[in-house]
Design a protein around this motif. Structure first.
Motif, PDB file in Angstrom:
ATOM      1  N   GLY A 111     -13.468   5.770   1.307  1.00  0.00           N
ATOM      2  CA  GLY A 111     -12.191   5.651   2.000  1.00  0.00           C
ATOM      3  C   GLY A 111     -12.052   6.657   3.130  1.00  0.00           C
ATOM      4  O   GLY A 111     -11.457   6.359   4.163  1.00  0.00           O
ATOM      5  N   GLN A 125      -7.150   3.795   8.774  1.00  0.00           N
ATOM      6  CA  GLN A 125      -6.402   4.095   7.559  1.00  0.00           C
ATOM      7  C   GLN A 125      -5.286   3.098   7.264  1.00  0.00           C
ATOM      8  O   GLN A 125      -5.084   2.698   6.108  1.00  0.00           O
ATOM      9  CB  GLN A 125      -5.841   5.524   7.591  1.00  0.00           C
ATOM     10  CG  GLN A 125      -4.952   5.860   8.768  1.00  0.00           C
ATOM     11  CD  GLN A 125      -5.719   6.465   9.914  1.00  0.00           C
ATOM     12  OE1 GLN A 125      -6.862   6.086  10.158  1.00  0.00           O
ATOM     13  NE2 GLN A 125      -5.102   7.406  10.614  1.00  0.00           N
ATOM     14  N   LEU A 139      -6.805  -0.202   6.300  1.00  0.00           N
ATOM     15  CA  LEU A 139      -7.442  -0.053   4.989  1.00  0.00           C
ATOM     16  C   LEU A 139      -6.413  -0.140   3.880  1.00  0.00           C
ATOM     17  O   LEU A 139      -6.635  -0.816   2.870  1.00  0.00           O
ATOM     18  CB  LEU A 139      -8.167   1.295   4.922  1.00  0.00           C
ATOM     19  CG  LEU A 139      -8.776   1.650   3.558  1.00  0.00           C
ATOM     20  CD1 LEU A 139      -9.888   0.677   3.215  1.00  0.00           C
ATOM     21  CD2 LEU A 139      -9.310   3.075   3.571  1.00  0.00           C
ATOM     22  N   SER A 140      -5.278   0.531   4.043  1.00  0.00           N
ATOM     23  CA  SER A 140      -4.248   0.523   3.023  1.00  0.00           C
ATOM     24  C   SER A 140      -3.717  -0.890   2.790  1.00  0.00           C
ATOM     25  O   SER A 140      -3.521  -1.326   1.647  1.00  0.00           O
ATOM     26  CB  SER A 140      -3.094   1.453   3.434  1.00  0.00           C
ATOM     27  OG  SER A 140      -2.173   1.606   2.375  1.00  0.00           O
ATOM     28  N   MET A 190      -6.526  -2.959   1.048  1.00  0.00           N
ATOM     29  CA  MET A 190      -6.675  -2.601  -0.355  1.00  0.00           C
ATOM     30  C   MET A 190      -5.540  -3.191  -1.188  1.00  0.00           C
ATOM     31  O   MET A 190      -5.753  -3.652  -2.307  1.00  0.00           O
ATOM     32  CB  MET A 190      -6.699  -1.076  -0.523  1.00  0.00           C
ATOM     33  CG  MET A 190      -7.987  -0.421  -0.048  1.00  0.00           C
ATOM     34  SD  MET A 190      -9.433  -0.991  -0.946  1.00  0.00           S
ATOM     35  CE  MET A 190     -10.443  -1.603   0.380  1.00  0.00           C
ATOM     36  N   ALA A 229      -8.083   3.788  -0.926  1.00  0.00           N
ATOM     37  CA  ALA A 229      -6.941   3.893  -0.019  1.00  0.00           C
ATOM     38  C   ALA A 229      -6.429   5.325   0.115  1.00  0.00           C
ATOM     39  O   ALA A 229      -5.675   5.626   1.044  1.00  0.00           O
ATOM     40  CB  ALA A 229      -5.809   2.982  -0.492  1.00  0.00           C
ATOM     41  N   GLN A 250      -8.214   7.737   1.004  1.00  0.00           N
ATOM     42  CA  GLN A 250      -8.861   8.191   2.242  1.00  0.00           C
ATOM     43  C   GLN A 250      -9.381   9.618   2.184  1.00  0.00           C
ATOM     44  O   GLN A 250      -9.530  10.295   3.191  1.00  0.00           O
ATOM     45  CB  GLN A 250      -7.885   8.046   3.417  1.00  0.00           C
ATOM     46  CG  GLN A 250      -7.308   6.651   3.537  1.00  0.00           C
ATOM     47  CD  GLN A 250      -6.002   6.621   4.285  1.00  0.00           C
ATOM     48  OE1 GLN A 250      -5.580   7.617   4.852  1.00  0.00           O
ATOM     49  NE2 GLN A 250      -5.343   5.490   4.286  1.00  0.00           N
ATOM     50  N   PHE A 294       0.951  -0.158  -1.485  1.00  0.00           N
ATOM     51  CA  PHE A 294      -0.140   0.129  -0.559  1.00  0.00           C
ATOM     52  C   PHE A 294       0.012  -0.659   0.745  1.00  0.00           C
ATOM     53  O   PHE A 294      -0.274  -0.150   1.826  1.00  0.00           O
ATOM     54  CB  PHE A 294      -1.491  -0.190  -1.211  1.00  0.00           C
ATOM     55  CG  PHE A 294      -1.991   0.905  -2.107  1.00  0.00           C
ATOM     56  CD1 PHE A 294      -2.483   2.085  -1.569  1.00  0.00           C
ATOM     57  CD2 PHE A 294      -1.978   0.768  -3.481  1.00  0.00           C
ATOM     58  CE1 PHE A 294      -2.945   3.109  -2.382  1.00  0.00           C
ATOM     59  CE2 PHE A 294      -2.430   1.780  -4.307  1.00  0.00           C
ATOM     60  CZ  PHE A 294      -2.918   2.958  -3.758  1.00  0.00           C
ATOM     61  N   GLY A 338       0.693   0.889   4.532  1.00  0.00           N
ATOM     62  CA  GLY A 338      -0.109   0.582   5.716  1.00  0.00           C
ATOM     63  C   GLY A 338       0.714   0.055   6.875  1.00  0.00           C
ATOM     64  O   GLY A 338       0.324   0.207   8.031  1.00  0.00           O
TER      65      GLY A 338
END
Length: 233
Positions: free
Chosen positions: A63, A72, A75-76, A79, A150, A152, A205, A209
């Motif tokens: 992550g 980021q 990604l969140s 996920m 997530a 990171q 999540f 994001g």
């Protein structure tokens, strides 16, 4: 988001009873020595937590790579969506696809080693049982790993998985003491709540994001681990 790991572990532990409960029941603990039994059970859990911390570090590192690449927020969101997909799609659907054939041999070796440890009542064996137990495939652990990614950060990935593991301890410990009270109907009723809790965490999540400017839930600044605008004097 870290707090969600503990609550997810607490709820998902009812699922763990079905998967890992037999292992807990077979633990080579001292049945007639309550104090030693407690220490032995703690040793077993330390092994499980060590396994979770290890995979939390690895997936947190993954992550971090996305974080450094500036992905980021995406990604969140990804996920969160992935967690929902894994929760909603029945396991038998995934079983149709041979995703992990190369891993089966490793899993087989883990199970063989795990079985041999039950013959020994030493603390080392109990720790090893917990460690190997933690590395066995588990749908709830997979969902938790999405959360670790997530985070990171390898450090936060470790903490996330440790909190998840801590959440499973009360129920996994009760299996050893209160197995007769945990009836199948009771387990089934509580297990039905797991998908709902998991989806709620996944939504958190996704919101995280989106950066909607909601304090603690969806902050507008997604740089959670480094200051986005450092003060230079």
């Amino acid at each position: 988001m870290l707090y969600s790991a503990f609550f997810f572990g607490l709820i998902s532990s009812f699922h763990c009873i079905g998967m890992c409960g037999p292992i807990a029941l077979m633990l080579p603990v001292e049945r007639n020595n309550p104090s030693k039994k407690v220490i032995q059970i703690i040793t077993y859990h330390l092994g499980r937590l060590s396994a979770y911390a290890t995979i939390g570090f690895l997936f947190g590192l993954l992550g971090k790579g996305f974080f450094l690449a500036g992905l980021q927020q995406k990604l969140s969101i990804f996920m969160g969506i992935a967690m929902i997909v894994v929760i909603l799609i029945p396991e038998k659907v995934f079983a149709k696809f041979n995703f992990s054939k190369p891993v089966f041999k490793l899993i087989s070796k883990i199970k063989t080693t795990l079985g041999s440890q039950f013959k020994n009542k030493s603390y080392q064996s109990l720790f090893t049982i917990g460690l190997l137990n933690g590395f066995l495939p588990c749908g709830m652990v997979y969902v938790a790993l999405f959360g670790a990614i997530a985070m990171q950060s390898e450090g936060f990935g470790v903490i996330y998985m440790l909190l998840f593991g801590l959440g499973t301890i009360p129920m996994m410990s009760s299996v050893v003491y209160l197995n007769s009270l945990l009836t199948i109907p009771m387990r089934n009723k509580i297990s039905k709540t797991i998908p709902y809790v998991s989806i709620c965490i996944a939504i958190l999540f996704v919101l995280r994001g989106l950066g909607l400017g909601i304090p603690y839930v969806s902050p507008s600044n997604m740089s959670l681990f480094v200051q986005a605008n450092p003060n230079c004097h």
